[in-house]
Write a protein that holds these residues in place. Sequence first.
Motif, PDB file in Angstrom:
ATOM      1  N   THR A  55       0.757  -1.043  -0.262  1.00 37.07           N
ATOM      2  CA  THR A  55      -0.001  -0.179   0.075  1.00 37.07           C
ATOM      3  C   THR A  55       0.969   1.120   0.052  1.00 37.07           C
ATOM      4  O   THR A  55       2.075   1.079  -0.218  1.00 37.07           O
ATOM      5  CB  THR A  55      -0.904  -0.013   1.351  1.00 37.07           C
ATOM      6  OG1 THR A  55      -1.936   0.988   0.890  1.00 37.07           O
ATOM      7  CG2 THR A  55      -0.233   0.150   2.519  1.00 37.07           C
ATOM      8  N   LYS A  56       0.137   2.272   0.081  1.00 35.62           N
ATOM      9  CA  LYS A  56       1.043   3.601   0.183  1.00 35.62           C
ATOM     10  C   LYS A  56       0.629   4.138   1.567  1.00 35.62           C
ATOM     11  O   LYS A  56      -0.463   4.407   2.103  1.00 35.62           O
ATOM     12  CB  LYS A  56       0.524   4.357  -1.132  1.00 35.62           C
ATOM     13  CG  LYS A  56       1.638   5.733  -1.280  1.00 35.62           C
ATOM     14  CD  LYS A  56       2.462   5.295  -1.959  1.00 35.62           C
ATOM     15  CE  LYS A  56       3.332   6.883  -2.653  1.00 35.62           C
ATOM     16  NZ  LYS A  56       2.647   7.577  -3.418  1.00 35.62           N
ATOM     17  N   CYS A  63      -5.243   8.682  -1.562  1.00 37.04           N
ATOM     18  CA  CYS A  63      -5.098   7.327  -2.021  1.00 37.04           C
ATOM     19  C   CYS A  63      -6.277   7.417  -3.048  1.00 37.04           C
ATOM     20  O   CYS A  63      -5.920   6.872  -4.271  1.00 37.04           O
ATOM     21  CB  CYS A  63      -5.144   6.369  -0.920  1.00 37.04           C
ATOM     22  SG  CYS A  63      -5.517   4.639  -1.364  1.00 37.04           S
ATOM     23  N   ALA A  66      -5.795   8.308  -6.814  1.00 32.60           N
ATOM     24  CA  ALA A  66      -5.153   7.639  -7.733  1.00 32.60           C
ATOM     25  C   ALA A  66      -5.904   6.538  -8.504  1.00 32.60           C
ATOM     26  O   ALA A  66      -5.597   6.035  -9.543  1.00 32.60           O
ATOM     27  CB  ALA A  66      -4.036   6.534  -6.892  1.00 32.60           C
ATOM     28  N   TYR A  67      -7.259   6.479  -8.200  1.00 35.85           N
ATOM     29  CA  TYR A  67      -8.139   5.749  -8.976  1.00 35.85           C
ATOM     30  C   TYR A  67      -8.756   6.225 -10.188  1.00 35.85           C
ATOM     31  O   TYR A  67      -9.764   5.765 -10.704  1.00 35.85           O
ATOM     32  CB  TYR A  67      -9.163   4.945  -7.970  1.00 35.85           C
ATOM     33  CG  TYR A  67      -8.255   3.851  -7.145  1.00 35.85           C
ATOM     34  CD1 TYR A  67      -7.746   2.820  -7.509  1.00 35.85           C
ATOM     35  CD2 TYR A  67      -8.038   4.522  -5.663  1.00 35.85           C
ATOM     36  CE1 TYR A  67      -7.323   1.890  -6.324  1.00 35.85           C
ATOM     37  CE2 TYR A  67      -7.554   3.540  -4.959  1.00 35.85           C
ATOM     38  CZ  TYR A  67      -6.836   2.396  -5.088  1.00 35.85           C
ATOM     39  OH  TYR A  67      -6.335   1.581  -4.219  1.00 35.85           O
ATOM     40  N   ILE A  78     -12.755   1.686  -0.250  1.00 32.56           N
ATOM     41  CA  ILE A  78     -11.358   2.293   0.128  1.00 32.56           C
ATOM     42  C   ILE A  78     -11.591   2.868   1.769  1.00 32.56           C
ATOM     43  O   ILE A  78     -10.525   2.396   2.415  1.00 32.56           O
ATOM     44  CB  ILE A  78     -10.748   3.143  -0.887  1.00 32.56           C
ATOM     45  CG1 ILE A  78     -10.342   2.532  -2.049  1.00 32.56           C
ATOM     46  CG2 ILE A  78      -9.178   3.625  -0.312  1.00 32.56           C
ATOM     47  CD1 ILE A  78      -9.633   1.304  -2.107  1.00 32.56           C
ATOM     48  N   PRO A  83      -5.358   2.524   3.340  1.00 32.00           N
ATOM     49  CA  PRO A  83      -3.897   2.095   3.595  1.00 32.00           C
ATOM     50  C   PRO A  83      -3.652   2.041   4.931  1.00 32.00           C
ATOM     51  O   PRO A  83      -2.776   0.850   5.070  1.00 32.00           O
ATOM     52  CB  PRO A  83      -3.108   3.513   3.066  1.00 32.00           C
ATOM     53  CG  PRO A  83      -4.153   4.063   2.051  1.00 32.00           C
ATOM     54  CD  PRO A  83      -5.510   3.820   2.429  1.00 32.00           C
ATOM     55  N   ALA A 369      -5.308   1.568 -11.345  1.00 28.85           N
ATOM     56  CA  ALA A 369      -4.650   2.447 -10.846  1.00 28.85           C
ATOM     57  C   ALA A 369      -3.113   2.413 -11.063  1.00 28.85           C
ATOM     58  O   ALA A 369      -2.888   1.313 -11.416  1.00 28.85           O
ATOM     59  CB  ALA A 369      -5.045   2.242  -9.199  1.00 28.85           C
ATOM     60  N   TYR A 374      -1.556   0.748  -4.951  1.00 28.06           N
ATOM     61  CA  TYR A 374      -2.899   0.901  -5.076  1.00 28.06           C
ATOM     62  C   TYR A 374      -3.520  -0.351  -5.473  1.00 28.06           C
ATOM     63  O   TYR A 374      -4.662  -0.575  -5.267  1.00 28.06           O
ATOM     64  CB  TYR A 374      -3.121   2.150  -6.045  1.00 28.06           C
ATOM     65  CG  TYR A 374      -2.419   3.259  -5.402  1.00 28.06           C
ATOM     66  CD1 TYR A 374      -3.065   4.113  -4.354  1.00 28.06           C
ATOM     67  CD2 TYR A 374      -1.329   3.788  -6.022  1.00 28.06           C
ATOM     68  CE1 TYR A 374      -2.424   5.289  -4.110  1.00 28.06           C
ATOM     69  CE2 TYR A 374      -0.627   4.878  -5.653  1.00 28.06           C
ATOM     70  CZ  TYR A 374      -1.280   5.864  -4.730  1.00 28.06           C
ATOM     71  OH  TYR A 374      -0.631   6.980  -4.237  1.00 28.06           O
ATOM     72  N   THR A 377      -4.101  -2.719  -2.576  1.00 29.08           N
ATOM     73  CA  THR A 377      -5.035  -2.204  -1.540  1.00 29.08           C
ATOM     74  C   THR A 377      -6.498  -2.114  -2.088  1.00 29.08           C
ATOM     75  O   THR A 377      -7.348  -2.593  -1.422  1.00 29.08           O
ATOM     76  CB  THR A 377      -4.848  -0.608  -1.624  1.00 29.08           C
ATOM     77  OG1 THR A 377      -3.490  -0.300  -0.779  1.00 29.08           O
ATOM     78  CG2 THR A 377      -5.820   0.153  -0.726  1.00 29.08           C
ATOM     79  N   ALA A 378      -6.851  -1.834  -3.525  1.00 25.94           N
ATOM     80  CA  ALA A 378      -8.084  -1.889  -3.918  1.00 25.94           C
ATOM     81  C   ALA A 378      -8.657  -3.343  -4.094  1.00 25.94           C
ATOM     82  O   ALA A 378      -9.833  -3.637  -3.851  1.00 25.94           O
ATOM     83  CB  ALA A 378      -8.289  -1.379  -5.310  1.00 25.94           C
TER      84      ALA A 378
END
Length: 393
Positions: A55-56, A63, A66-67, A78, A83, A369, A374, A377-378
Amino acid sequence: MAATECDALVIGGGPAGLMAADTLLSAGRRVILAEQRPSLARKFLMAGKSGLNLTKDEDTETCLAAYGEAAGTLAPMIRAFPPAAVTRWAEELGQPLFTGTTGRVFPTAMKASPLLRAWLARLAGLGLDARTRWAWRGWAGADTLFDTPDGPVRLAPSVTVLALGGASWARLGSDGAWAGILEATGAPVVPFAPANAGLRVDWSAHMAAHFGAPLKNVALGAGGRTTRGEIVIARTGLEGGALYPLSPELRENAALAIDLAPDVAPETLAARIAARPSRESASNRLRKAARLSPAARALVLECARPLPRDPQSVARLLKAVPVPHAGLAPLDEAISTAGGLAWPGLSPGLEIAARPGVFAAGEMLDWEAPTGGYLITACLATGLWAGRHAAET
């Protein structure tokens, strides 16, 4: 053949499917997880070979940005597993983490296998029934069909979560073959397209000496978007983290320009070039005045010959070297894919409208992403979201 009844079925053993199974099990559901490959999470393991970017380290709203176009739809998912939650989840599985200078979060082990082993041990303790080499073949009425090493199998689950991936890295199981099955049920599917992919460039022979060489601290622009970082000159074109965020623009054949001196103003660059002796070769002028690496000089000579002579024009060129290209690398060579199940065909809980009782998660959904944590994470967030809503069914 009569179908075997089961409580909850998850199809797909990557991060999204494992998170959906974890969530269902934690809610007290009995789960069978079917995976067509001989082992689980093969793409996850491959991604972790060079350092698993989980993740970031950034706030949720940053975050989400970014999508891109999918940010609004993904927002509740999310926010439910941001994150910070990804970090806590990995640490609770006994995996120490560290944050790199760019904010990317990695396991200290720098690979995926210890995290996956700990996660699978947790799932086994919760009672997960994992079936590998089970290839999903769609439905016959209410029955879910599989080809297995022991022959055809029919299951009649109370609820199903599909987490079958996108259409890149087919050899690891993410082949996109599910799209035709779902389209046949009436579910809308956006055609797949490469994301986070290399750029095809037809280099001349003199570039071969620079294959594998990095271009560090450069800025790239395409279709009105700019990125900054490092790319690599590859045999087939360009690769690298600074390039991947431009995939949406490059898919539309936007022109690519590279600023080889993003920290130097054009006027300063022109003054340095003007100070060099006029008899100096173009390559030496680029090396001494613009302080370009051999690979950067080769790129300029490859893409912009004949070079202008006046310093101002050379400076402008170095701030925006045009790179003719043949588009993104093929779908199966991409890190991830755009396209997939269209959002209008899904409920807010990720249930497929055309197939009630069936939910979807991960790269099956129409989002993309950049790299940088990312993607995982998603996948985790949508797996959790689908699992929660499926558990309530």
